[in-house]
Design an enzyme around this catalytic site. Structure first.
Site, short mmCIF file in Angstrom:
data_model
loop_
_atom_site.label_atom_id
_atom_site.label_comp_id
_atom_site.label_asym_id
_atom_site.label_seq_id
_atom_site.Cartn_x
_atom_site.Cartn_y
_atom_site.Cartn_z
N CYS A 175 0.83 4.09 -13.13
CA CYS A 175 2.14 4.34 -13.73
C CYS A 175 2.60 3.17 -14.61
CB CYS A 175 3.18 4.68 -12.68
SG CYS A 175 3.31 3.51 -11.33
N CYS B 120 22.71 3.86 21.31
CA CYS B 120 24.16 3.74 21.16
C CYS B 120 24.58 3.54 19.70
CB CYS B 120 24.70 2.61 22.04
SG CYS B 120 24.32 0.96 21.43
N GLN C 180 11.90 7.26 -2.67
CA GLN C 180 11.49 7.44 -1.27
C GLN C 180 11.11 6.10 -0.67
OE1 GLN C 180 8.82 11.28 -1.11
NE2 GLN C 180 8.70 10.37 -3.13
N ASN C 181 11.13 5.06 -1.49
CA ASN C 181 10.59 3.77 -1.03
C ASN C 181 11.60 3.02 -0.17
OD1 ASN C 181 8.42 4.57 -2.46
ND2 ASN C 181 8.72 3.13 -4.15
N ILE C 182 11.05 2.25 0.77
CA ILE C 182 11.89 1.50 1.70
C ILE C 182 11.72 0.02 1.47
CG2 ILE C 182 11.88 3.32 3.45
CD1 ILE C 182 9.52 2.04 4.79
N ASP C 183 11.15 -0.34 0.30
CA ASP C 183 10.83 -1.75 0.04
C ASP C 183 11.94 -2.52 -0.65
OD1 ASP C 183 10.59 -0.86 -2.64
OD2 ASP C 183 8.42 -0.59 -2.45
N PRO D 133 0.82 -1.21 0.00
CA PRO D 133 0.00 0.00 0.00
C PRO D 133 0.86 1.26 0.00
CG PRO D 133 -0.04 -1.05 2.17
CD PRO D 133 0.69 -1.98 1.26
N ASP D 134 0.32 2.36 -0.58
CA ASP D 134 1.04 3.63 -0.45
C ASP D 134 0.62 4.29 0.86
OD1 ASP D 134 -1.40 4.81 -0.92
OD2 ASP D 134 -0.87 5.69 -2.86
N PHE D 135 0.97 5.55 1.06
CA PHE D 135 0.68 6.20 2.33
C PHE D 135 -0.59 7.04 2.30
CE2 PHE D 135 5.14 5.27 2.14
CZ PHE D 135 5.35 4.67 3.36
N ARG D 136 -0.75 7.85 1.24
CA ARG D 136 -1.76 8.90 1.28
C ARG D 136 -2.97 8.68 0.38
NH1 ARG D 136 3.17 10.88 2.05
NH2 ARG D 136 3.53 12.00 4.01
N HIS E 124 14.89 7.89 1.77
CA HIS E 124 14.31 7.67 3.10
C HIS E 124 14.82 6.39 3.75
CE1 HIS E 124 10.75 10.51 1.92
NE2 HIS E 124 11.87 11.15 2.14
#
Ligand code: OAD
Ligand code: ZN
Length: 278
Positions: A255, A142, A111-114, A38-41, A131
């Site tokens: 897209c 630490c 921006q993806n973290i996947d 899923p996306d965020f917004r 990101h």
């Protein structure tokens, strides 16, 4: 022919004629929704609309560092869903990888973290994970790195890993919270992002895919190329300043569909589908 189809062929011509050699690509969660992430917004399907059960002050708190320090649990509930491993790159990822194999990709900013860019075979030095990602993790206190395998186990169980680093020479462990090296609100972007910003200024074609362009400083990247440089947006909706310049092209809709149209216009469609399947 619609205007956007004519424009897609104009963009394709810039590439096939050799006028364009330094393509800079900027991506967000929208290029991975077709992979099942899923996306965020997005209003109904986005993560932020579906976090109600986690009891957050606001949806973005799940990525907020000071909130995480007080209550890391919601992040780990989400991390279980977002964790890479069971997902496959989309046609859009494959297209960026194809640009790289044709030596046309100057830089990808994601921006993806996947980690799906790596999975699609895009060379690591061409990827800037603005990101961060789930690839590594460390203690928020630490900063000691935490073991990958242990991290995977914790995320699968949805529970919070704690730092096991020994403090000084006494037998006492740190116990601090472990967090993936994802950039939370309140944290700096990686140094590599700032080091490579010049790449965005050197672009002779900018492609923006699947992002709402709402999070800064990433959101200003498309504005760094000189004004005459064409910018193409592949997105469900118009975002940021995309569409405000004379040579901007808006390809609204999924897209993957837009990218397939561009591949058709380039004569790369078969090659693209082959790359995606492999
Ligand atoms: P958003 O969810 O804000 O935006 C995704 C955009 O992609 C929206 O404009 C959607 O309409 C569009 N979209 C969704 N599916 C699509 C599809 N199949 N084809 C085309 N467009 C599609 O995601 P980002 O812009 O990536 O931070 O969000 C930016 C940052 O905000 C994220 O990196 C995240 C979040 O807080 C962290 O993870 C730290
Ligand atoms: Zn620690």
């Amino acid at each position: 022919q619609t205007l956007s189809e004519r424009s897609i062929s104009a963009v394709a011509h810039l590439i096939t004629s050799g006028k364009v050699r330094r393509i800079v690509v900027m991506t967000g969660a929208g290029i991975s929704t077709a992979a099942g992430i899923p996306d965020f917004r997005s209003p109904d399907t986005g993560l932020y609309a579906n976090l109600a059960s986690l009891d957050l002050p606001e949806p973005e708190a799940v990525f907020d560092l000071s909130f995480f320090r007080e209550n890391p649990k919601p992040f780990y509930v989400l991390a279980k869903e977002l964790y890479p491993g069971n997902y496959h790159p989309t046609i859009s990822h494959a297209f960026i990888s194809l640009l790289a194999s044709k030596k046309l990709l100057h830089q990808l900013f994601t921006q993806n973290i996947d980690c799906l860019e790596r999975a699609a075979g895009i060379p690591e030095d061409l990827i800037i994970e603005a990101h961060g990602s789930f690839a590594t993790q460390r203690c928020v206190d630490c900063k000691t790195p935490y073991d990958d395998d242990k991290m995977r186990d914790h995320i699968r169980r949805g529970d919070v890993p704690r730092c096991e680093a020994k403090q000084n020479d006494i037998d006492c462990v740190c116990g601090g919270l472990v967090k993936p090296d994802i950039v939370f609100f309140g944290e700096q972007l990686p140094k590599a992002f700032f080091d490579r910003i010049t790449k965005a200024e050197e672009a002779d074609l900018v492609l923006v895919l699947g992002t709402s362009l709402q999070v800064h400083p990433f959101a200003s990247l498309p504005n760094l190329a000189p004004d005459h440089v064409p910018r193409v947006l592949f997105n469900m909706e118009r975002v940021g300043t995309m569409g405000s310049q004379a040579d901007d092209v808006l390809v609204l809709g999924e897209c993957d569909g837009g990218v397939r149209k561009l591949a058709d216009a380039l004569g790369w469609r078969e090659e693209l589908e082959r790359k995606w399947r492999d």
